[in-house]
Design a protein around this motif. Structure first.
Motif, PDB file in Angstrom:
ATOM      1  N   THR A 163      29.987  10.952  59.953  1.00 12.79           N
ATOM      2  CA  THR A 163      30.279  11.428  61.298  1.00 12.79           C
ATOM      3  C   THR A 163      29.457  12.676  61.593  1.00 12.79           C
ATOM      4  O   THR A 163      29.530  13.652  60.832  1.00 12.79           O
ATOM      5  CB  THR A 163      31.768  11.757  61.467  1.00 12.79           C
ATOM      6  N   ILE A 164      28.715  12.634  62.678  1.00 11.34           N
ATOM      7  CA  ILE A 164      27.953  13.803  63.114  1.00 11.34           C
ATOM      8  C   ILE A 164      28.765  14.566  64.150  1.00 11.34           C
ATOM      9  O   ILE A 164      29.483  13.968  64.945  1.00 11.34           O
ATOM     10  CB  ILE A 164      26.579  13.395  63.696  1.00 11.34           C
ATOM     11  N   SER A 165      28.659  15.879  64.100  1.00 14.05           N
ATOM     12  CA  SER A 165      29.318  16.707  65.104  1.00 14.05           C
ATOM     13  C   SER A 165      28.480  17.959  65.310  1.00 14.05           C
ATOM     14  O   SER A 165      27.585  18.264  64.519  1.00 14.05           O
ATOM     15  CB  SER A 165      30.743  17.068  64.684  1.00 14.05           C
ATOM     16  N   ARG A 166      28.773  18.664  66.390  1.00 22.42           N
ATOM     17  CA  ARG A 166      28.024  19.888  66.666  1.00 22.42           C
ATOM     18  C   ARG A 166      28.933  20.931  67.264  1.00 22.42           C
ATOM     19  O   ARG A 166      29.882  20.599  67.979  1.00 22.42           O
ATOM     20  CB  ARG A 166      26.835  19.610  67.589  1.00 22.42           C
ATOM     21  N   ASP A 167      28.644  22.174  66.965  1.00 27.52           N
ATOM     22  CA  ASP A 167      29.358  23.313  67.520  1.00 27.52           C
ATOM     23  C   ASP A 167      28.295  24.212  68.144  1.00 27.52           C
ATOM     24  O   ASP A 167      27.649  24.999  67.442  1.00 27.52           O
ATOM     25  CB  ASP A 167      30.129  24.039  66.420  1.00 27.52           C
ATOM     26  N   ASN A 168      28.130  24.079  69.451  1.00 32.05           N
ATOM     27  CA  ASN A 168      27.072  24.832  70.121  1.00 32.05           C
ATOM     28  C   ASN A 168      27.307  26.335  70.030  1.00 32.05           C
ATOM     29  O   ASN A 168      26.360  27.116  69.974  1.00 32.05           O
ATOM     30  CB  ASN A 168      26.951  24.392  71.571  1.00 32.05           C
ATOM     31  N   ALA A 169      28.552  26.751  70.016  1.00 34.89           N
ATOM     32  CA  ALA A 169      28.851  28.182  69.929  1.00 34.89           C
ATOM     33  C   ALA A 169      28.377  28.777  68.612  1.00 34.89           C
ATOM     34  O   ALA A 169      27.993  29.947  68.541  1.00 34.89           O
ATOM     35  CB  ALA A 169      30.345  28.415  70.114  1.00 34.89           C
ATOM     36  N   LYS A 170      28.396  27.949  67.567  1.00 33.92           N
ATOM     37  CA  LYS A 170      27.957  28.412  66.247  1.00 33.92           C
ATOM     38  C   LYS A 170      26.521  27.979  65.958  1.00 33.92           C
ATOM     39  O   LYS A 170      26.004  28.250  64.869  1.00 33.92           O
ATOM     40  CB  LYS A 170      28.874  27.860  65.152  1.00 33.92           C
ATOM     41  N   ASN A 171      25.897  27.285  66.927  1.00 32.26           N
ATOM     42  CA  ASN A 171      24.525  26.807  66.742  1.00 32.26           C
ATOM     43  C   ASN A 171      24.394  25.985  65.457  1.00 32.26           C
ATOM     44  O   ASN A 171      23.429  26.124  64.698  1.00 32.26           O
ATOM     45  CB  ASN A 171      23.554  27.987  66.711  1.00 32.26           C
ATOM     46  N   THR A 172      25.369  25.132  65.228  1.00 31.11           N
ATOM     47  CA  THR A 172      25.462  24.398  63.955  1.00 31.11           C
ATOM     48  C   THR A 172      25.754  22.930  64.209  1.00 31.11           C
ATOM     49  O   THR A 172      26.556  22.581  65.085  1.00 31.11           O
ATOM     50  CB  THR A 172      26.556  24.996  63.061  1.00 31.11           C
ATOM     51  N   VAL A 173      25.107  22.087  63.411  1.00 30.92           N
ATOM     52  CA  VAL A 173      25.361  20.652  63.403  1.00 30.92           C
ATOM     53  C   VAL A 173      25.921  20.286  62.038  1.00 30.92           C
ATOM     54  O   VAL A 173      25.500  20.851  61.019  1.00 30.92           O
ATOM     55  CB  VAL A 173      24.066  19.862  63.668  1.00 30.92           C
ATOM     56  N   TYR A 174      26.840  19.337  62.020  1.00 37.75           N
ATOM     57  CA  TYR A 174      27.494  18.932  60.780  1.00 37.75           C
ATOM     58  C   TYR A 174      27.285  17.432  60.540  1.00 37.75           C
ATOM     59  O   TYR A 174      27.103  16.647  61.474  1.00 37.75           O
ATOM     60  CB  TYR A 174      28.989  19.220  60.850  1.00 37.75           C
ATOM     61  N   LEU A 175      27.342  17.066  59.278  1.00 35.83           N
ATOM     62  CA  LEU A 175      27.372  15.659  58.905  1.00 35.83           C
ATOM     63  C   LEU A 175      28.476  15.487  57.869  1.00 35.83           C
ATOM     64  O   LEU A 175      28.326  15.916  56.723  1.00 35.83           O
ATOM     65  CB  LEU A 175      26.037  15.195  58.348  1.00 35.83           C
ATOM     66  N   GLN A 176      29.577  14.902  58.298  1.00 36.64           N
ATOM     67  CA  GLN A 176      30.683  14.585  57.392  1.00 36.64           C
ATOM     68  C   GLN A 176      30.390  13.228  56.767  1.00 36.64           C
ATOM     69  O   GLN A 176      30.216  12.240  57.482  1.00 36.64           O
ATOM     70  CB  GLN A 176      32.004  14.543  58.155  1.00 36.64           C
ATOM     71  N   MET A 177      30.352  13.200  55.444  1.00 31.43           N
ATOM     72  CA  MET A 177      30.032  11.969  54.727  1.00 31.43           C
ATOM     73  C   MET A 177      31.205  11.592  53.841  1.00 31.43           C
ATOM     74  O   MET A 177      31.575  12.342  52.928  1.00 31.43           O
ATOM     75  CB  MET A 177      28.770  12.175  53.884  1.00 31.43           C
TER      76      MET A 177
END
Length: 124
Positions: free
Chosen positions: A67-81
């Motif tokens: 699952t990909i997600s993003r937090d624009n406030a933290k300028n961060t993208v995540y990949l939950q595997m």
């Protein structure tokens, strides 16, 4: 600059969460993607997310597990595997792409910025 973290060694069936922090530019101006490269193989597409976060595109082999997600406030993208398999072993890269773009979101050439990669090893 993009900096990935969160890789490591995990048993089959386990989980990892990768992070990609952007610096020097703002996340909400870019669509984002994750790619991976196993030894001796070409870099391959894993998942992409539109700049708004409203559209995602996964490679079939990870659908339902990643699952990909993003937090624009933290300028961060995540990949939950989740439910990781040995064949997921690779160096994982995050990448940013600007618009308009003549390349599709699964094409390496369509991305302007790349991180240095983080190693994910799935092994018993």
């Amino acid at each position: 600059q993009l900096v990935e973290s969160g890789g490591g060694l995990v048993h089959p069936g386990g989980s990892l969460k990768l992070s990609c922090v952007l610096s020097g530019f703002t996340l909400d101006h870019y669509a984002m993607g994750w790619f991976r490269q196993a030894p001796g193989k070409e870099r391959e597409f894993v998942v992409a997310m539109s700049w708004s976060g409203g559209r995602t595109h996964y490679v079939d082999s990870v659908k339902g597990r990643f699952t990909i997600s993003r937090d624009n406030a933290k300028n961060t993208v995540y990949l939950q595997m989740d439910s990781l398999k040995p064949e997921d072993t690779a160096v994982y890269y995050c990448a940013a792409r600007s618009a308009p773009n003549v390349y599709s979101d699964y094409e390496v050439e369509g991305y302007d910025y790349w991180g240095q990669g983080t190693q994910v090893t799935v092994s018993s």
